[in-house]
Enzyme design. Structure first.
Site, short mmCIF file in Angstrom:
data_model
loop_
_atom_site.label_atom_id
_atom_site.label_comp_id
_atom_site.label_asym_id
_atom_site.label_seq_id
_atom_site.Cartn_x
_atom_site.Cartn_y
_atom_site.Cartn_z
N LYS A 83 48.91 45.98 36.94
CA LYS A 83 47.77 45.71 37.82
C LYS A 83 48.31 45.27 39.18
O LYS A 83 49.12 44.33 39.26
CB LYS A 83 46.92 44.61 37.20
CG LYS A 83 45.45 44.66 37.52
CD LYS A 83 44.72 43.63 36.65
CE LYS A 83 43.24 43.58 36.95
NZ LYS A 83 42.60 42.46 36.26
O1 G3P Z 1 38.48 41.74 35.97
C1 G3P Z 1 38.32 40.90 37.07
C2 G3P Z 1 37.54 39.71 36.67
O2 G3P Z 1 38.31 38.91 35.84
C3 G3P Z 1 36.99 38.92 37.77
O3 G3P Z 1 35.84 38.36 37.28
O4 G3P Z 1 34.04 36.75 37.15
O5 G3P Z 1 36.26 36.09 38.11
O6 G3P Z 1 34.75 37.60 39.39
P1 G3P Z 1 35.18 37.14 38.02
#
Ligand code: G3P
Length: 217
Positions: A83
């Site tokens: 990633k």
């Molecule tokens: O896959 C990316 C994710 O982990 C981000 O999620 O909820 O931290 O914006 P969030």
């Protein structure tokens, strides 16, 4: 539609995997912090449970260092997707690592133009962040929809991996738009099973069943 689970919690991954719900896993530095585990150890453990792509994120900012980190992460298991962030150095890293035959997930994507660049750099996956766009009063699902149209217009192979998914409705909308993959936290995947009418109907059935005085076992 494939489901990736967005966590580095091995027990949660194993539980969903046993149900056939896990086609892959995504992690990031914040999720590694939350797990309290060593990145190399926990990633290896996840790769032993899940046969699909497991994203492990580089943390260097310069392309040469990202490439070296990416090669080290990719050596953990054949199903690692490296990633990389959607920066210019991340795109260079994507080009080099995909050229070496590794899967690359380009993350922190917030626009259709960024997704177009990632596809040109040969990304295996592009990760547009829906929830974080919604957080700043933009439309995350609209970005997914735009990317779908652009990729289809030109036949790009890069798979749209909808990320920063915060609700079961996000999953529904991504499926309708035609995102290839959704990565969601375990709680969101479990929430997809909930419906108030299911709970209400079950309560009624249990109440009526008790009145019959019967037993099945
Ligand atoms: O896959 C990316 C994710 O982990 C981000 O999620 O909820 O931290 O914006 P969030």
């Amino acid at each position: 539609m494939r489901f990736f689970v967005d966590t580095a919690d091995v027990a949660a991954i194993a539980e969903l995997n046993d149900l056939g719900m896990v086609d892959g896993v995504t992690t990031n530095p914040s999720l590694i912090l939350k797990s309290g585990r060593d990145i190399l150890e926990v990633t290896k453990e996840i790769c032993a449970i899940v046969s699909g792509p497991v994203s492990a994120e580089v943390v260097a900012l310069k392309a040469d260092d990202m490439i070296a980190e990416g090669r080290k992460l990719a050596a953990i298991a054949p199903n690692i997707a490296v990633k990389v962030p959607l920066t210019w150095d991340g795109l260079k890293t994507c080009k080099v690592l995909t050229g070496e035959g590794f899967m690359v997930n380009v993350t922190l994507c917030f626009s259709a133009n960024q997704a177009l660049l990632a596809a040109k750099a040969g990304a295996t996956f592009i990760s547009p962040f829906i929830g974080r766009l919604d957080d700043i009063n933009l439309d995350g699902l609209e970005v997914i929809s735009d990317i779908r149209q652009i990729y289809d217009n030109y036949g790009f192979d890069t798979q749209i991996l909808a990320a920063s998914v915060r609700s079961a409705n996000h999953v529904t909308q991504c499926a309708l738009i035609g995102a290839d993959v959704v990565t969601a936290p375990p709680a969101v995947i479990k929430a997809m099973a909930s419906h108030v009418l299911t709970d209400k109907g079950l309560e009624q059935f249990m109440s009526d069943w008790a009145k019959t005085g019967q037993k099945i076992l």
